[in-house]
Design a protein around this motif. Structure first.
Motif, PDB file in Angstrom:
ATOM      1  N   ASN A 119       0.849  -0.625   0.045  1.00  0.00           N
ATOM      2  CA  ASN A 119      -0.347   0.543  -0.121  1.00  0.00           C
ATOM      3  C   ASN A 119       1.076   1.057   0.062  1.00  0.00           C
ATOM      4  N   PHE A 120       1.160   1.809  -1.149  1.00  0.00           N
ATOM      5  CA  PHE A 120       1.492   3.372  -1.016  1.00  0.00           C
ATOM      6  C   PHE A 120       0.389   4.498  -1.203  1.00  0.00           C
ATOM      7  N   GLU A 121       1.509   5.671  -0.235  1.00  0.00           N
ATOM      8  CA  GLU A 121       0.807   6.890  -0.358  1.00  0.00           C
ATOM      9  C   GLU A 121       2.000   8.066  -0.923  1.00  0.00           C
ATOM     10  N   VAL A 122       1.179   8.482  -1.310  1.00  0.00           N
ATOM     11  CA  VAL A 122       2.680   9.072  -1.888  1.00  0.00           C
ATOM     12  C   VAL A 122       2.382  10.846  -0.668  1.00  0.00           C
ATOM     13  N   LEU A 123       3.594  10.897  -0.686  1.00  0.00           N
ATOM     14  CA  LEU A 123       4.603  11.677   0.244  1.00  0.00           C
ATOM     15  C   LEU A 123       3.767  13.717   0.040  1.00  0.00           C
ATOM     16  N   GLU A 124       3.762  14.255  -1.427  1.00  0.00           N
ATOM     17  CA  GLU A 124       3.065  15.370  -1.699  1.00  0.00           C
ATOM     18  C   GLU A 124       1.749  15.037  -1.960  1.00  0.00           C
ATOM     19  N   LYS A 125       0.598  15.132  -1.038  1.00  0.00           N
ATOM     20  CA  LYS A 125      -0.248  15.452  -1.856  1.00  0.00           C
ATOM     21  C   LYS A 125      -0.925  15.912  -3.173  1.00  0.00           C
ATOM     22  N   GLU A 126      -1.556  15.534  -4.063  1.00  0.00           N
ATOM     23  CA  GLU A 126      -2.037  15.509  -5.076  1.00  0.00           C
ATOM     24  C   GLU A 126      -1.272  15.246  -6.159  1.00  0.00           C
ATOM     25  N   THR A 127      -0.232  14.494  -5.647  1.00  0.00           N
ATOM     26  CA  THR A 127       1.010  13.782  -7.359  1.00  0.00           C
ATOM     27  C   THR A 127       0.066  12.613  -7.027  1.00  0.00           C
ATOM     28  N   GLU A 128      -0.669  11.941  -5.927  1.00  0.00           N
ATOM     29  CA  GLU A 128      -1.210  10.658  -6.321  1.00  0.00           C
ATOM     30  C   GLU A 128      -1.224   9.955  -7.828  1.00  0.00           C
ATOM     31  N   GLU A 129      -1.448  10.327  -8.675  1.00  0.00           N
ATOM     32  CA  GLU A 129      -1.775  10.289 -10.114  1.00  0.00           C
ATOM     33  C   GLU A 129      -0.736   9.770 -10.887  1.00  0.00           C
ATOM     34  N   TYR A 130       0.990  10.588 -10.552  1.00  0.00           N
ATOM     35  CA  TYR A 130       1.896  10.756 -10.968  1.00  0.00           C
ATOM     36  C   TYR A 130       2.263   9.602 -10.184  1.00  0.00           C
ATOM     37  N   LEU A 131       2.411   9.360  -8.740  1.00  0.00           N
ATOM     38  CA  LEU A 131       2.782   7.864  -8.292  1.00  0.00           C
ATOM     39  C   LEU A 131       2.672   6.551  -9.123  1.00  0.00           C
ATOM     40  N   TYR A 132       0.556   6.441  -9.388  1.00  0.00           N
ATOM     41  CA  TYR A 132      -0.068   5.328  -9.899  1.00  0.00           C
ATOM     42  C   TYR A 132       0.859   5.098 -11.150  1.00  0.00           C
ATOM     43  N   ASN A 133       1.097   6.182 -12.146  1.00  0.00           N
ATOM     44  CA  ASN A 133       1.464   5.736 -13.289  1.00  0.00           C
ATOM     45  C   ASN A 133       2.914   5.303 -13.201  1.00  0.00           C
ATOM     46  N   LEU A 134       3.875   5.692 -12.329  1.00  0.00           N
ATOM     47  CA  LEU A 134       4.664   5.256 -12.339  1.00  0.00           C
ATOM     48  C   LEU A 134       5.628   4.136 -12.136  1.00  0.00           C
ATOM     49  N   ILE A 135       4.713   3.462 -11.290  1.00  0.00           N
ATOM     50  CA  ILE A 135       4.187   2.438 -10.389  1.00  0.00           C
ATOM     51  C   ILE A 135       3.231   1.591 -11.544  1.00  0.00           C
ATOM     52  N   TYR A 136       2.963   1.875 -12.327  1.00  0.00           N
ATOM     53  CA  TYR A 136       1.891   0.581 -13.133  1.00  0.00           C
ATOM     54  C   TYR A 136       2.814   0.623 -14.647  1.00  0.00           C
ATOM     55  N   ARG A 137       4.139   0.729 -14.645  1.00  0.00           N
ATOM     56  CA  ARG A 137       4.631   0.585 -16.226  1.00  0.00           C
ATOM     57  C   ARG A 137       5.637  -0.711 -15.568  1.00  0.00           C
ATOM     58  N   ASP A 138       5.837  -1.248 -16.486  1.00  0.00           N
ATOM     59  CA  ASP A 138       6.311  -2.794 -16.793  1.00  0.00           C
ATOM     60  C   ASP A 138       8.008  -2.651 -16.257  1.00  0.00           C
ATOM     61  N   SER A 139       8.128  -1.695 -16.178  1.00  0.00           N
ATOM     62  CA  SER A 139      10.092  -1.543 -15.584  1.00  0.00           C
ATOM     63  C   SER A 139       9.684  -1.569 -14.148  1.00  0.00           C
ATOM     64  N   PHE A 140       8.003  -1.522 -13.293  1.00  0.00           N
ATOM     65  CA  PHE A 140       8.426  -1.677 -12.490  1.00  0.00           C
ATOM     66  C   PHE A 140       8.522  -3.187 -11.535  1.00  0.00           C
ATOM     67  N   PHE A 141       7.419  -3.596 -12.083  1.00  0.00           N
ATOM     68  CA  PHE A 141       7.025  -5.146 -11.835  1.00  0.00           C
ATOM     69  C   PHE A 141       8.852  -5.645 -12.699  1.00  0.00           C
ATOM     70  N   ASP A 142       8.922  -5.868 -13.458  1.00  0.00           N
ATOM     71  CA  ASP A 142      10.190  -6.325 -13.788  1.00  0.00           C
ATOM     72  C   ASP A 142      11.106  -5.834 -12.844  1.00  0.00           C
ATOM     73  N   GLN A 143      11.345  -5.157 -12.001  1.00  0.00           N
ATOM     74  CA  GLN A 143      11.878  -4.408 -11.401  1.00  0.00           C
ATOM     75  C   GLN A 143      11.571  -5.314  -9.473  1.00  0.00           C
ATOM     76  N   MET A 144      10.168  -5.584  -9.355  1.00  0.00           N
ATOM     77  CA  MET A 144      10.048  -6.219  -8.871  1.00  0.00           C
ATOM     78  C   MET A 144      10.543  -7.645  -8.608  1.00  0.00           C
ATOM     79  N   MET A 145      10.408  -8.254  -9.480  1.00  0.00           N
ATOM     80  CA  MET A 145      10.693  -9.584 -10.223  1.00  0.00           C
ATOM     81  C   MET A 145      11.612  -9.857  -9.663  1.00  0.00           C
ATOM     82  N   ALA A 146      12.613  -8.538 -10.288  1.00  0.00           N
ATOM     83  CA  ALA A 146      14.511  -9.299 -10.348  1.00  0.00           C
ATOM     84  C   ALA A 146      14.838  -9.302  -8.599  1.00  0.00           C
TER      85      ALA A 146
END
Length: 428
Positions: free
Chosen positions: A323-350
């Motif tokens: 469960n991720f929460e942004v440190l800067e309010k009003e940037t939730e959609e930015y963080l979501y789209n950052l984590i949404y990327r395939d590269s994030f899940f690839d790093q999780m697997m690695a």
């Protein structure tokens, strides 16, 4: 039977066939869907069934029913049923969905659906295939509307991702400024064209307020790239870690405040970034981790499933959900789209631990590096795409209403209590 229906059993009408193990689960980018007890979970380069099939969960999500309108592979965690036509497969799909197969767990150490018990279930169906097909037509229309809504939501998601990639991955506004400077042209105007997708002539036709807003957005992008550990990045942007822009939530929620609608586990998070569905059961613990609207939830089991959801309400989740929460309010959609990327899940697997049931390393995840823009630009991006997610939420609510209507109609249609002719004009 004189009323045009006859009694039979599931086994006589639609015998279940065992699925087979899939050994090519590393080929997840191939085009043939692989169904397990919980739906599509990977892709293969070959098919077990060369046509439509009804899939029934055998292990895991016991009794859950799916329909594939195309060739597919069915794993050994599921049974399947084949009919001569896709239309009759629809009837079987709705019929089996109405029988409560999910409540037929065996008492084994690993609960499963007993095929013999399922086959003995008595059913009543219309004599003719034409009537069987006609009977489920309203249900098909409802599902088609839900499917169309899901496509709209996917388009909205794709637009948000395309803007994110342009701004924060490919740095297209920055590159446009650089190219314009080298050509002796107006860098800001070039960035405005890239951001808006409009030509200079079209920009001149914009309303004054819209032009000024676009100009202010372009001004937030630098006109130079510099070398970094991650390659070329916009000048002034920072190399940071996930922990510099987000944190794990540690709040708790009581079991008495949980419902099947607001409890999230890895079981009711959908693979391939398709969000969530209603939970099938609640935890037995007195309390579980809590999430709030705007948090980003990610399944930490088998990261290659790519289960992620931007929460649209408050609730609770299992311990296997990050469960991720942004440190800067009003940037939730930015963080979501950052984590949404395939590269994030690839790093999780690695960085994951375990072979049979890999889990992401929570500390390693927070140490992932990324390049971040100013908070102002992150907030601006979040505001720009927030309307997409608001529209998505409205569509999801509509889908819930349509699903509820379908659930109500299903037993009435299949029992003969309601005739299709009675629904004329009610289901469109």
């Amino acid at each position: 039977m004189s009323d045009g229906w006859f009694k039979t059993t599931v086994g006589e009408y639609s015998p279940f066939v065992y699925g087979k193990a899939i050994k090519k689960d590393d080929q997840r980018t191939m085009g043939i869907p692989v169904y397990g007890s919980n739906g599509i979970y990977t892709y293969s380069d070959s098919a077990l069934v060369q046509q439509h099939a009804v899939i029934i969960g055998r292990k895991g999500s016991v009794g859950k029913v799916h329909l594939s309108a195309e060739k597919c592979w069915i794993s050994d965690t599921a049974f399947y049923v084949i009919k001569d036509s896709l239309d009759e497969s629809y009837f079987v799909y709705y019929l089996l969905s109405s029988l409560g197969l999910e409540n037929m767990n065996t008492d084994a150490a690993v609960p499963g659906l007993n095929r013999d018990n399922a086959h003995r279930l008595e059913i009543k169906i219309p004599n003719s295939i034409e009537k069987r097909i006609n009977l489920v037509e309203p249900l098909i229309k409802l599902d088609q509307k839900i499917h169309l809504n899901n496509q709209i939501n996917q388009t909205l998601e794709s637009i948000a991702q395309a803007i994110f990639k342009s701004w924060f991955v490919d740095f297209e506004p920055v590159r446009a400024k650089i190219a314009a400077k080298q050509a002796g042209q107006d860098p800001e105007l070039a960035a405005m064209c890239v951001i808006s997708g409009k030509s200079e002539a079209e920009l001149k036709q914009m309303a004054k307020e819209d032009f000024a807003e676009l100009q202010a957005t372009a001004a937030l992008f630098p006109d130079e790239l510099v070398e970094s550990e991650l390659g070329e990045v916009p000048k002034g942007w920072e190399l940071q870690q996930i922990k510099d822009i987000a944190k794990y939530c540690t709040n708790k929620i009581s079991l008495k405040d949980l419902t099947l609608e607001n409890y999230i586990s890895t079981e009711n998070m959908l693979p391939e970034k398709k969000g969530i569905e209603k939970a099938s059961s609640l935890p037995k613990a007195n309390s579980v981790p809590a999430f709030r609207k705007g948090n980003i939830l990610v399944s930490n089991i088998r990261p290659y499933f790519k289960k992620i959801w931007l929460s649209s309400f408050d609730g609770g989740h299992s311990n296997d959900v990050l469960n991720f929460e942004v440190l800067e309010k009003e940037t939730e959609e930015y963080l979501y789209n950052l984590i949404y990327r395939d590269s994030f899940f690839d790093q999780m697997m690695a960085s994951s631990k375990g072979s049979k049931m890999p889990r992401g390393d929570k500390k390693a995840i927070m140490d992932f590096q990324t390049v971040t823009s100013s908070v102002t630009l992150r907030k601006l991006y979040s505001k720009k795409v927030r309307k997409f997610y608001s529209q998505q939420n409205s569509i999801e609510i509509e889908n819930q209403i349509l699903t509820s209507l379908g659930d109500t109609l299903l037993p009435k249609l299949l029992s003969g209590e309601v005739e299709v002719s009675d629904l004329q004009g009610e289901v469109t």
